[in-house]
Design a protein around this motif. Structure first.
Motif, short mmCIF file in Angstrom:
data_model
loop_
_atom_site.label_atom_id
_atom_site.label_comp_id
_atom_site.label_asym_id
_atom_site.label_seq_id
_atom_site.Cartn_x
_atom_site.Cartn_y
_atom_site.Cartn_z
N GLU A 37 0.83 -1.16 0.10
CA GLU A 37 -0.10 -0.04 -0.10
C GLU A 37 0.81 1.37 -0.03
N GLU A 38 0.42 2.43 -0.74
CA GLU A 38 1.21 3.44 -0.79
C GLU A 38 1.31 4.39 0.45
N TYR A 39 2.12 4.94 1.01
CA TYR A 39 2.51 5.41 2.21
C TYR A 39 1.65 6.77 2.44
N GLU A 40 0.83 6.88 3.40
CA GLU A 40 0.28 8.05 3.93
C GLU A 40 1.14 8.65 5.09
N SER A 41 0.83 7.90 6.22
CA SER A 41 1.62 8.15 7.51
C SER A 41 1.91 7.18 8.15
N SER A 42 3.10 7.28 9.34
CA SER A 42 3.21 6.16 10.04
C SER A 42 2.12 5.79 10.89
N ASP A 43 1.33 7.04 11.22
CA ASP A 43 0.29 6.82 12.37
C ASP A 43 -0.83 5.81 11.73
N LYS A 44 -0.93 5.56 10.65
CA LYS A 44 -1.89 4.56 10.10
C LYS A 44 -1.96 3.33 10.39
N TYR A 45 -0.72 2.64 10.52
CA TYR A 45 -0.53 1.31 11.28
C TYR A 45 0.51 1.14 12.49
N SER A 46 0.68 2.27 13.04
CA SER A 46 1.82 2.33 14.16
C SER A 46 1.25 1.48 15.22
N GLU A 47 0.07 1.78 15.41
CA GLU A 47 -0.56 0.88 16.71
C GLU A 47 -0.69 -0.57 16.52
N LEU A 48 -0.95 -1.00 15.13
CA LEU A 48 -1.02 -2.35 14.77
C LEU A 48 0.36 -2.92 14.65
N MET A 49 1.43 -2.19 14.30
CA MET A 49 2.73 -2.70 14.28
C MET A 49 3.25 -2.95 15.87
N LYS A 50 2.56 -2.70 16.78
CA LYS A 50 3.04 -3.14 18.28
C LYS A 50 2.55 -4.56 18.32
N LEU A 51 1.98 -5.06 17.59
CA LEU A 51 1.83 -6.59 17.52
C LEU A 51 2.57 -7.43 16.51
N MET A 52 3.33 -6.75 15.81
CA MET A 52 4.16 -7.45 14.89
C MET A 52 5.27 -8.58 15.66
N PRO A 53 5.82 -9.52 15.00
CA PRO A 53 6.64 -10.36 15.82
C PRO A 53 7.94 -9.71 15.99
N LEU A 54 8.39 -9.60 17.23
CA LEU A 54 9.74 -9.01 17.35
C LEU A 54 10.89 -9.67 16.66
N SER A 55 10.74 -10.62 16.05
CA SER A 55 11.63 -11.37 15.23
C SER A 55 11.89 -10.52 13.75
#
Length: 230
Positions: free
Chosen positions: A135-153
């Motif tokens: 997806e084209e970039y809009e801002s880091s805020d769009k998915y930043s909260e969701l990224m907290k759930l990403m695997p640490l690896s």
């Protein structure tokens, strides 16, 4: 007690948010206090309950957890959260200035790492022949909260990837500076002054890059490991 908790054995079983939380609550801790906090955060168990475990269990759990961070951090370009697939930027050379600025602001601070990851990883909207489009970039805020759930690896792998990318950039800089000096010798006095000033800016950028990479790798080296067995 062993059967009542799940001890992760791989960084893919730990979220970025868990690690960010651990860094905050474990600051300044050593030895047994650090082991207690580690087991509590990564095994999702109340700290008071951890203190009720046998000493042998806590030692075993903390050794397992410690071992996860001593392995290599391979680059992992894709992961899934809640059924949505995210992919790493396919071409860093095509990164927009906005993406670069946001990444530069967040990449060296683990408190903001979820924001950096929201720049680097975005939803995959199309795949073909093993390649994908994000997806084209809009801002880091769009998915930043969701990224907290990403695997640490995945977060660790991305950090190491950028560290090695930075090393390659640093290797290329001396050649660039040599070409700049050749240009200075051929220019007029006024242009020489301009090029010299630009050279000062380049050297400042080199130092900043070096410091940023150093700070990032210090975080990856996990200072708490050095105090774990004290």
């Amino acid at each position: 007690m062993k059967g009542r908790i799940i001890v992760p054995t791989n960084l893919s079983e730990i979220s970025l948010a868990q690690y960010q939380h651990f860094l905050k609550v474990s600051e300044g801790l050593e030895g047994n206090d650090l082991k207690t906090k580690m087991v509590s955060v990564f095994c999702k168990v109340d700290e008071e309950l951890v203190k009720a475990f046998s000493r042998a269990d806590v030692e075993e759990f903390s050794t397992i957890l410690d071992g996860m961070f001593k392995n290599d951090y391979p680059f992992i370009p894709k992961f899934t959260i809640d059924g949505k697939s995210f992919g790493f930027i396919p071409s860093l050379e095509e990164m927009t200035y906005g993406e670069y600025v946001d990444l530069d602001n967040y990449i060296s601070d683990w408190d903001k790492m979820h924001k950096a990851m929201a720049v680097l990883f975005r939803p995959i909207i199309k795949t073909k022949n093993g390649n994908y489009i994000i997806e084209e970039y809009e801002s880091s805020d769009k998915y930043s909260e969701l990224m907290k759930l990403m695997p640490l690896s995945c977060a660790m792998g991305a950090m190491v990837f950028f560290y090695h990318l930075g090393i390659e950039l640093l290797k290329a800089i001396p050649l660039y500076l040599a070409k700049q000096m050749e240009m200075i010798e051929k220019e007029t006095s006024q242009n020489k002054a301009n090029l010299i000033n630009n050279g000062d800016g380049i050297l400042q950028s080199i130092n900043l890059l070096r410091e940023t990479l150093g700070d990032s790798m210090k975080l990856l080296n996990l200072d708490w490991q050095r105090h774990l067995h004290t």
